[in-house]
Design an enzyme around this catalytic site. Structure first.
Site, PDB file in Angstrom:
ATOM      1  CG  LEU A  14      -1.815  -1.265   1.347  1.00 41.65           C
ATOM      2  CD1 LEU A  14      -2.756  -1.124   2.535  1.00 41.65           C
ATOM      3  CD2 LEU A  14      -2.593  -1.516   0.067  1.00 41.65           C
ATOM      4  N   GLY A  17      -0.891   6.776   0.324  1.00 37.75           N
ATOM      5  CA  GLY A  17      -1.104   7.857   1.283  1.00 37.75           C
ATOM      6  C   GLY A  17      -0.391   9.144   0.927  1.00 37.75           C
ATOM      7  NE  ARG A  21       0.798  12.300  11.073  1.00 35.01           N
ATOM      8  CZ  ARG A  21       0.708  11.247  11.891  1.00 35.01           C
ATOM      9  NH1 ARG A  21       1.082  11.370  13.162  1.00 35.01           N
ATOM     10  NH2 ARG A  21       0.271  10.083  11.438  1.00 35.01           N
ATOM     11  CE  LYS A  28       3.814   7.969   4.962  1.00 35.91           C
ATOM     12  NZ  LYS A  28       2.957   7.530   6.089  1.00 35.91           N
ATOM     13  CB  THR A  92      -6.097   0.196   4.536  1.00 43.21           C
ATOM     14  OG1 THR A  92      -7.024  -0.008   5.613  1.00 43.21           O
ATOM     15  CG2 THR A  92      -5.079   1.247   4.952  1.00 43.21           C
ATOM     16  CG  ASN A 183      -3.133  -3.812  13.404  1.00 41.94           C
ATOM     17  OD1 ASN A 183      -2.559  -4.726  12.835  1.00 41.94           O
ATOM     18  ND2 ASN A 183      -3.983  -2.993  12.795  1.00 41.94           N
TER      19      ASN A 183
END
Length: 499
Positions: A14, A17, A21, A28, A92, A183
């Site tokens: 994945l 995103g 931040r 990112k 997700t 998790n």
């Protein structure tokens, strides 16, 4: 590819995103540690677990934010990866569903991981897949136990140890928040159970997202077993959401790289000031002195010494070579050669065996033969220098005429005087010499001495006439007055001798 009857392993990374931040124009997952973007580390781990699996399927990467940049980098790092676009439905769960739709019908195990967990290894993923397939689980989640679990989702377990579900921190009770097992978001799924559960997942929640975590409860309701594999390496599941976390991950990765090389026979004098990228390769008995930074595809052979204070990118260093206080990229330093201090090696520099590039020297696109020396204070660019040649102090190749670059060819056994300038294109034959200050504009035959001679002319009194009142004028006048006084004292003595 696996046969139709075999249960394949499919991996989904994945990478959709935004990573707001990070406060960066760079996505990112394209921020680097250890010489690779985070997505590079994630893809390497994913490809590694596929390579270990007896029935490896495909690797898919789901993208959305800065789609073109991210997809291009993924294609560069792993050309076989399938690029999947996530649509406008966030979450997700939807990302994984989009990957399944793009890949078509699959069976066996689906491994889901992330593009921002750079310390997750292929070995950790293999452990997860092995347990999942051995136990026939519907879902197996990778977890870890933290002293301070912070805002991570908590793992809820049944009395028999099986996983009941995952409670997000914001939804957890005070008692559930005391749970320290968290998790990681990394899962191994039975492909059929995953597809069935995702068909039931909705975005009807506060965030308006399709959560992949909802699959665990749905799989359990359908009679599947949900289990967990606990890793004692918290860094393996640590993501980087901002630059503080990125720096911490980078430091931990570098610590592991250094430890690995030291255990393999490399001496690292000061690990706190030494940085090595993941693709660097070092031989036994290499010594790295403080302040060494080795990047890219740099290689260092046995008994070579690097440092202190070197930054080298894509540099090949031969056996027993010595490189000190040097910045270099795209260069080759052959066996027993020495470089530095304060040298700058630009791409295309090739230094032959037992050769030398000394203090305050810059080189670019130059081949230097065995045992030849460029000792100090000079520039060699777009040049070829033979063997056993000594280039004097302050020599430069004037390779640029304002429009084009030209080559200088200097033969073997050549000796050049201080401050020689080679105006390219020009050639110097074997065994030739040049005098100090020579400007070489035309061919120098083998064995010749090249001189640029102009008579010295002194314009006496120039400073007094053109710089009156200056420090130089004052000192010059004092020296002249002293000479006059000495001459006036010597004159009577001479007259006395004559009488």
């Amino acid at each position: 590819m696996p046969s139709e009857s075999s249960a394949a392993l499919t991996v989904i990374v994945l990478a959709a995103g935004a990573g707001t931040r990070m406060k960066s124009r760079i996505p990112k997952i394209l921020h680097e540690i250890g010489g690779l973007p985070m997505i590079g580390h994630a893809l390497a781990a994913a490809r590694g677990v596929l390579d270990r699996h007896p029935s490896a399927g495909r690797l898919a990467a789901v993208v959305r934010h800065e789609r073109e940049l991210v997809a291009a980098k993924i294609a560069e790092l792993d050309p076989a990866a399938v690029i999947v676009d996530q649509d406008e439905i966030p979450g997700t769960g939807r990302a994984v569903q989009a990957a399944l739709e793009a890949l078509g019908e699959i069976t066996g195990t689906v491994l889901v991981t992330y593009g921002d967990v750079p310390l997750l290894s292929a070995e950790s993923l293999q452990d997860l897949v092995s347990v999942h397939e051995r136990d026939g689980n519907a879902v197996t989640v990778l977890t870890t136990v933290l002293d301070d679990a912070g805002s991570y989702g908590r793992i809820l377990r049944d009395a028999d140890g099986s996983v009941l579900g995952i409670r997000e921190f914001r939804d957890a009770s005070a008692e559930e928040r005391q749970i320290r097992e968290i998790n990681s978001g990394i899962y191994a799924f039975d492909a059929a159970a995953l597809a069935s559960a995702l068909d039931q997942v909705t975005a009807e929640n506060v965030q308006g997202e399709m959560y992949l975590t909802d699959v665990l409860g749905l799989a359990r309701q359908a009679g599947g077993r949900v289990a967990a594999v606990v890793t004692d390496d918290r860094w393996a599941v640590e993501g980087a959401n901002d630059r503080v976390q990125l720096a911490a991950l980078g430091a931990e990765l570098n610590r592991r790289i250094l430890e690995g090389w030291m255990r393999a026979g490399v001496s690292i004098v000061d690990p706190s000031s030494t940085w090595i990228d993941v693709q660097v390769r070092l031989a036994e008995d290499v010594t790295l002195l403080p302040g060494s930074q080795l990047h890219g595809s740099t290689t260092v052979e046995r008994d070579a010494v690097v440092g202190p204070d070197c930054t080298l990118t894509d540099v090949q260093i031969g056996e027993a070579a010595k490189v000190v206080r040097t910045h270099g990229s795209g260069a080759i330093i052959s066996a027993r050669a020495s470089v530095g201090p304060f040298s700058y090696l630009r791409p295309g520099t090739v230094l032959g065996e037992d050769g030398k590039i000394g203090a305050f020297y810059e080189t670019k696109n130059v081949r230097i033969g065995a045992r030849s020396k460029l000792s100090h204070l000079g520039y060699a660019g777009d040049a070829e220098i033979g063997t056993d040649t000594n280039i004097g102090c302050g020599n430069i190749t004037a390779n640029y005429d304002g429009e084009k670059k030209h080559r200088t060819i200097i033969g073997s056994g050549v000796r050049t005087g201080s401050n020689t300038v080679f105006v390219a294109p020009v050639e110097v034959g074997d065994g030739a010499y040049s005098g100090a200050g020579a400007v070489i504009r035309k061919f120098v035959p083998p064995g010749a001495l090249a001189l640029t001679i102009a008579a010295q002319r002194n314009a006496e009194g120039w400073v007094l006439g053109h710089r009156p009142g200056s420090v130089s004028a004052g000192l010059a006048q004092s020296a002249l007055d002293q000479d006059l006084n000495e001459q006036s004292i010597e004159a009577p003595a001479e007259e006395g001798k004559q009488s």
